[in-house]
Design a protein around this motif. Structure first.
Motif, PDB file in Angstrom:
ATOM      1  N   SER A  10       0.817  -1.211   0.000  1.00 19.47           N
ATOM      2  CA  SER A  10       0.000   0.000   0.000  1.00 19.47           C
ATOM      3  C   SER A  10       0.847   1.255   0.000  1.00 19.47           C
ATOM      4  N   ALA A  11       2.020   1.206   0.634  1.00 20.79           N
ATOM      5  CA  ALA A  11       2.854   2.396   0.698  1.00 20.79           C
ATOM      6  C   ALA A  11       3.478   2.742  -0.626  1.00 20.79           C
ATOM      7  N   LEU A  12       3.466   1.802  -1.559  1.00 20.73           N
ATOM      8  CA  LEU A  12       4.055   2.061  -2.864  1.00 20.73           C
ATOM      9  C   LEU A  12       3.121   2.855  -3.762  1.00 20.73           C
ATOM     10  N   CYS A  13       1.859   2.934  -3.410  1.00 21.41           N
ATOM     11  CA  CYS A  13       0.901   3.620  -4.274  1.00 21.41           C
ATOM     12  C   CYS A  13       0.919   5.092  -3.951  1.00 21.41           C
ATOM     13  N   ARG A  16      17.832  10.044   7.076  1.00 22.60           N
ATOM     14  CA  ARG A  16      18.229   9.126   8.137  1.00 22.60           C
ATOM     15  C   ARG A  16      17.058   8.246   8.556  1.00 22.60           C
ATOM     16  N   ARG A  17      15.879   8.856   8.728  1.00 23.49           N
ATOM     17  CA  ARG A  17      14.700   8.069   9.117  1.00 23.49           C
ATOM     18  C   ARG A  17      14.299   7.100   8.008  1.00 23.49           C
ATOM     19  N   MET A  18      14.355   7.558   6.767  1.00 24.86           N
ATOM     20  CA  MET A  18      13.969   6.693   5.653  1.00 24.86           C
ATOM     21  C   MET A  18      14.854   5.459   5.582  1.00 24.86           C
ATOM     22  N   LEU A  19      16.162   5.634   5.772  1.00 29.59           N
ATOM     23  CA  LEU A  19      17.083   4.508   5.669  1.00 29.59           C
ATOM     24  C   LEU A  19      17.034   3.608   6.896  1.00 29.59           C
ATOM     25  N   ALA A  20      17.090   4.189   8.083  1.00 28.22           N
ATOM     26  CA  ALA A  20      17.153   3.383   9.299  1.00 28.22           C
ATOM     27  C   ALA A  20      15.855   2.636   9.567  1.00 28.22           C
ATOM     28  N   SER A  21      14.715   3.269   9.248  1.00 29.37           N
ATOM     29  CA  SER A  21      13.413   2.650   9.524  1.00 29.37           C
ATOM     30  C   SER A  21      12.737   2.122   8.270  1.00 29.37           C
ATOM     31  N   SER A  22      13.411   2.235   7.123  1.00 35.94           N
ATOM     32  CA  SER A  22      12.823   1.850   5.831  1.00 35.94           C
ATOM     33  C   SER A  22      11.437   2.473   5.683  1.00 35.94           C
ATOM     34  N   ASP A  23      11.379   3.782   5.859  1.00 36.18           N
ATOM     35  CA  ASP A  23      10.114   4.512   5.893  1.00 36.18           C
ATOM     36  C   ASP A  23       9.612   4.756   4.467  1.00 36.18           C
ATOM     37  N   ASP A  24       8.524   4.084   4.098  1.00 38.56           N
ATOM     38  CA  ASP A  24       7.980   4.202   2.747  1.00 38.56           C
ATOM     39  C   ASP A  24       7.323   5.557   2.495  1.00 38.56           C
ATOM     40  N   SER A  43       8.192   7.868  -0.634  1.00 36.78           N
ATOM     41  CA  SER A  43       7.183   8.254  -1.623  1.00 36.78           C
ATOM     42  C   SER A  43       7.141   9.767  -1.820  1.00 36.78           C
ATOM     43  N   ASP A  44       7.270  10.517  -0.722  1.00 34.22           N
ATOM     44  CA  ASP A  44       7.274  11.979  -0.836  1.00 34.22           C
ATOM     45  C   ASP A  44       8.469  12.461  -1.653  1.00 34.22           C
ATOM     46  N   LEU A  45       9.649  11.925  -1.362  1.00 36.92           N
ATOM     47  CA  LEU A  45      10.854  12.345  -2.071  1.00 36.92           C
ATOM     48  C   LEU A  45      10.834  11.868  -3.520  1.00 36.92           C
ATOM     49  N   TRP A  46      10.239  10.709  -3.752  1.00 40.18           N
ATOM     50  CA  TRP A  46      10.114  10.186  -5.115  1.00 40.18           C
ATOM     51  C   TRP A  46       9.334  11.163  -6.002  1.00 40.18           C
TER      52      TRP A  46
END
Length: 282
Positions: free
Chosen positions: A4-7, A117-125, A129-132
């Motif tokens: 779901s986080a990929l959408c 840092r949060r995106m990498l350490a916690s694999s925050d989707d 998605s926001d940065l994508w």
């Protein structure tokens, strides 16, 4: 990384119509793991790949592995199996997003640094998605692949599914070498320190300490990945290991859609466990 986080929230397209995108059938043929007579390829690998592949398939027989271990001290690939095969990258795409974001930010930017840092350490989707969207979706992959020198990494067909970026084990090794050897010190420290503090429980609730963290006793800095699609399920464990980050370890796996997650995690952990005793002594 949950489906779901990929959408992504596209302005004129609903989640129900963008959730899945079937990958093209133009997947290159899977290369053999060994040459005729059951002998390894002619490349001077130190570790017989068949030993590790057998460990993977004992845990999950339906898995197709893509494995590379690179020794930065000797500059030799110690092991390779399906190193040029393309896999869906899942959360490994976050490494490319991070490189792009740091390049865009230029100098120190506390807001971006904290997100990365949060995106990498916690694999925050959600952050991914926001940065994508902010940095151009698939163009991120194209630009970063060119910058890093990735020969077989390409954007997803569906721009809403960043996890469907395609890459190879060899390209993932190249990405880690770029981070360690070519990025400015501050950017390198940000990425490596985040990976070295990867949290046991990811932002989506997954226990991401499978593979390298569970299968190796060496110091590690990892980026993990997991994703399902109508075509396949993938589970990856990749990163740096050993004193001075001597080894780049890339363990990618793919299995038919619907395969249970537990054996896939076990397969990646089995690969890591089989590799460590075979590594050259420091």
């Amino acid at each position: 990384m949950g489906v779901s986080a990929l959408c992504l929230a596209l302005a004129s397209t609903s989640c129900a119509t963008t959730l899945y995108s079937r990958q093209p059938a133009a997947q290159p043929p899977e290369p053999p793991l060994s040459s005729a007579a059951g002998q390894p390829d002619q490349s001077p690998y130190v570790i017989d790949p068949s030993t590790v592949v057998e460990a993977v398939r004992a845990a999950a027989p339906a898995v197709t592995p893509g494995l590379v271990v690179f020794d930065r001290e000797s500059e030799v690939r110690l092991l390779e199996a399906n190193g040029g095969r393309r896999f869906r990258a899942a959360s490994l795409t976050k490494l490319l997003i991070t490189i792009e974001a740091l390049d865009r930010a230029g100098g120190r930017n506390a807001r971006i640094d904290g997100k990365l840092r949060r995106m990498l350490a916690s694999s925050d989707d959600g952050i991914a998605s926001d940065l994508w969207v902010e940095y151009g979706r698939g163009a991120i992959v194209t630009r970063t692949a060119r910058r890093v020198g990735l020969s077989d990494t390409s954007p997803p067909r569906d721009p809403a599914r960043w996890g469907d970026t395609l890459t190879t084990p060899r390209d993932v090794v190249r990405t880690y070498r770029y981070v360690l050897e070519e990025l400015p010190a501050r950017q390198r420290e940000l990425i490596v320190s985040a990976l070295a503090t990867a949290r046991r429980i990811a932002a989506d609730g997954w226990n991401q300490h499978f593979g390298i963290p569970s299968g190796m006793s060496l110091r590690w800095a990892v980026k993990q990945g997991w994703s399902d699609s109508p075509d396949n399920n993938v589970v990856h464990s990749t990163g740096l290991a050993g004193p001075g980050w001597r080894y780049v370890v890339v363990l990618l796996t793919e299995a038919p859609a619907g395969t249970r997650w537990t054996p896939l995690r076990a397969a990646v952990t089995a690969a890591a466990s089989a590799i460590e005793p075979l590594l050259p002594s420091a």
